[in-house]
Design a protein around this motif. Structure first.
Motif, mmCIF file in Angstrom:
data_model
loop_
_atom_site.group_PDB
_atom_site.id
_atom_site.type_symbol
_atom_site.label_atom_id
_atom_site.label_comp_id
_atom_site.label_asym_id
_atom_site.label_seq_id
_atom_site.Cartn_x
_atom_site.Cartn_y
_atom_site.Cartn_z
ATOM 1 N N VAL A 32 24.884 86.268 120.847
ATOM 2 C CA VAL A 32 24.603 84.999 121.528
ATOM 3 C C VAL A 32 25.173 83.834 120.725
ATOM 4 O O VAL A 32 25.733 82.896 121.300
ATOM 5 N N THR B 62 27.862 81.408 122.530
ATOM 6 C CA THR B 62 27.431 80.079 122.946
ATOM 7 C C THR B 62 27.507 79.030 121.843
ATOM 8 O O THR B 62 27.715 77.862 122.126
ATOM 9 N N THR C 218 25.151 77.691 120.437
ATOM 10 C CA THR C 218 24.058 76.748 120.668
ATOM 11 C C THR C 218 22.765 77.368 120.158
ATOM 12 O O THR C 218 22.359 78.431 120.616
ATOM 13 N N ILE D 271 19.936 78.176 122.884
ATOM 14 C CA ILE D 271 20.139 79.365 123.717
ATOM 15 C C ILE D 271 19.855 80.625 122.902
ATOM 16 O O ILE D 271 19.267 81.593 123.412
ATOM 17 N N THR D 272 20.232 80.602 121.629
ATOM 18 C CA THR D 272 19.928 81.734 120.754
ATOM 19 C C THR D 272 18.415 81.912 120.624
ATOM 20 O O THR D 272 17.906 83.040 120.697
#
Length: 175
Positions: free
Chosen positions: A125, A129, A131, A134-135
């Motif tokens: 992830v 991403t 980010t 989001i992780t």
């Protein structure tokens, strides 16, 4: 009943117990019934031998080794993921070995598999991403899945690991 017939029946019940055709309690009851309460001399092998201890220790070491390979090596990302998946496959093989042995009651192998999956998920992830939110959400979803699976399977270790991890991620996100 003739002594020879009783001995044959007792040997058969012992084989049933060893191959787990019947639950152990049933076999114990039948053995006590046919031996008329005298008991049976069973040759009990040590169920946890040196090979199993080494395999368990090696399996536990796969988790920090996966973390080290992913976070502290200069390997290309594809090689890191390949090694992590190799470690995951080794851990799954250990789980299959341990699931056949009653001596290992604590689901260490299952938790190691899930820990390696969590590390792989975090890295993938982050690579895709970049980010942190989001992780954190992906980690939170996976840990919540552990808790739900542990609750449904009545596995207190899996449920506890999921709950502790979920609380830690929520604490990390808030602070």
């Amino acid at each position: 009943m003739a002594i020879e017939k009783k001995e044959i029946i007792i040997r058969e019940i012992q084989q049933w117990k060893q191959s787990r055709l019947l639950p152990g309690e049933y076999c114990d009851f039948l053995l006590a019934l046919y031996s008329q309460g005298e008991g049976i001399d069973e040759h009990i092998k040590p169920s946890l031998n040196l090979k199993l201890v080494f395999l368990l220790f090696s399996n536990i070491l796969l988790l920090p080794l996966t973390y080290l390979v992913i976070n502290f090596t200069e390997f290309p990302d594809r090689l890191q993921m390949f090694l992590a998946f190799i470690f995951l496959l080794l851990s799954i093989a250990c789980y299959r070995v341990f699931s056949k042995i009653k001596a290992v009651k604590i689901p260490v192998a299952k938790l190691v598999i899930l820990g390696i999956l969590l590390i792989i998920t975090m890295d993938m992830v982050e690579m895709l991403t970049k980010t942190p939110w989001i992780t954190a959400i992906a980690i939170l979803l996976q840990l919540a899945g552990w808790s739900i699976a542990g609750y449904k399977q009545k596995d207190k270790y899996l449920f506890g690991a999921g709950m502790i991890g979920t609380i830690m991620v929520i604490y990390y996100v808030i602070i």
